[in-house]
Design a protein around this motif. Structure first.
Motif, mmCIF file in Angstrom:
data_model
loop_
_atom_site.group_PDB
_atom_site.id
_atom_site.type_symbol
_atom_site.label_atom_id
_atom_site.label_comp_id
_atom_site.label_asym_id
_atom_site.label_seq_id
_atom_site.Cartn_x
_atom_site.Cartn_y
_atom_site.Cartn_z
ATOM 1 N N ARG A 90 32.492 8.371 -0.599
ATOM 2 C CA ARG A 90 33.578 7.400 -0.388
ATOM 3 C C ARG A 90 33.687 7.019 1.084
ATOM 4 N N LYS A 91 33.487 7.987 1.982
ATOM 5 C CA LYS A 91 33.501 7.689 3.422
ATOM 6 C C LYS A 91 32.377 6.710 3.759
ATOM 7 N N HIS B 168 33.262 3.190 2.770
ATOM 8 C CA HIS B 168 34.192 2.557 3.711
ATOM 9 C C HIS B 168 33.498 2.197 5.021
ATOM 10 N N GLU B 169 32.506 2.983 5.428
ATOM 11 C CA GLU B 169 31.710 2.615 6.603
ATOM 12 C C GLU B 169 30.909 1.350 6.325
ATOM 13 N N ARG C 37 31.728 -0.973 4.110
ATOM 14 C CA ARG C 37 32.711 -2.058 4.066
ATOM 15 C C ARG C 37 33.057 -2.527 5.475
ATOM 16 N N PHE C 38 33.184 -1.568 6.407
ATOM 17 C CA PHE C 38 33.542 -1.893 7.787
ATOM 18 C C PHE C 38 32.514 -2.834 8.420
ATOM 19 N N THR D 115 39.969 -2.512 0.615
ATOM 20 C CA THR D 115 40.250 -2.452 2.043
ATOM 21 C C THR D 115 39.307 -1.450 2.701
ATOM 22 N N VAL D 116 39.325 -1.448 4.031
ATOM 23 C CA VAL D 116 38.605 -0.444 4.811
ATOM 24 C C VAL D 116 39.602 0.651 5.147
ATOM 25 N N ARG D 117 39.273 1.877 4.745
ATOM 26 C CA ARG D 117 40.148 3.007 5.045
ATOM 27 C C ARG D 117 39.349 4.074 5.775
ATOM 28 N N LEU D 118 39.255 3.896 7.091
ATOM 29 C CA LEU D 118 38.572 4.837 7.972
ATOM 30 C C LEU D 118 39.507 5.205 9.107
ATOM 31 N N ARG E 202 38.693 -10.512 0.802
ATOM 32 C CA ARG E 202 38.478 -9.893 -0.498
ATOM 33 C C ARG E 202 38.235 -10.994 -1.511
ATOM 34 N N GLN F 286 46.764 -7.249 3.900
ATOM 35 C CA GLN F 286 45.501 -6.518 3.898
ATOM 36 C C GLN F 286 44.288 -7.440 3.878
#
Length: 181
Positions: free
Chosen positions: A35-36, A39-40, A42-43, A63-66, A75, A97
């Motif tokens: 999952r991390k 998100h990377e 996605r970033f 969303t990006v959640r880092l 989106r 968002q």
């Protein structure tokens, strides 16, 4: 983006060792490390795209959640039937968002409710119940989307792969068997 005249397309999905791609609402197939990584990835993107079916099934925020890295993504929901009514977490988080762009077939009879942060777009229908990817990618290119992250399985992933639109593919394998044939 410049050479091909379209966004760089990164397709991602997760699956178990026996090919199951569904974990059930609110659950994940993979662990925290995968999952991390998502998100990377996605970033690095400008936009993230899923199908309307995915939104209905999973109710994602996209969303990006880092920790320490904030980024707002465009989106995108692909409504291949032209009948999806915007709802859920993705709509509730507009526009804070990030904007929500909804693609549907040209000439869809469904009305387009106006809401802050939602942009309705049309793409050419492909005659097989989907959308012509060239028209979607051309529109995204015109709107300066350089890198597109697609989270998809099934028909959408198959179409992207079959038609040669995928520049990079990430498959996250869960170290488990689903037990479903």
């Amino acid at each position: 983006y410049y050479k091909k005249g379209r966004p760089f397309v990164h397709l991602k999905w997760a699956q178990t060792l026996d090919g199951c791609v569904k974990a059930g609402k609110g659950r994940y197939l993979t662990g925290a490390e995968a999952r991390k990584r998502v998100h990377e990835d996605r970033f690095l993107a400008d936009a993230i795209l899923v199908s309307a079916g995915t939104v209905e099934e999973d109710d994602p925020r996209l969303t990006v959640r880092l920790a320490g890295k904030a980024k707002t993504l465009v989106r995108i929901v692909l409504d291949r039937n032209g009948d999806w009514e915007p709802r859920g977490a993705i709509v509730a988080s507009c526009p804070e968002q990030g904007p929500l762009w909804i693609f549907r077939p040209k000439g869809s009879a469904v009305s387009s409710p106006s809401s802050e942060g939602i942009v309705w777009m049309e793409a050419d229908p492909d005659g097989a119940g989907g959308l012509v990817w060239e028209s979607v990618l051309r529109e995204l290119h015109a709107r300066r989307i350089m890198r597109l992250f697609v989270e998809a399985v099934g028909l959408l992933a198959g179409q992207l792969l079959r038609e040669g639109w995928v520049d990079i593919l990430s498959i996250h394998l869960a170290p488990a068997l689903s037990g479903n044939p």
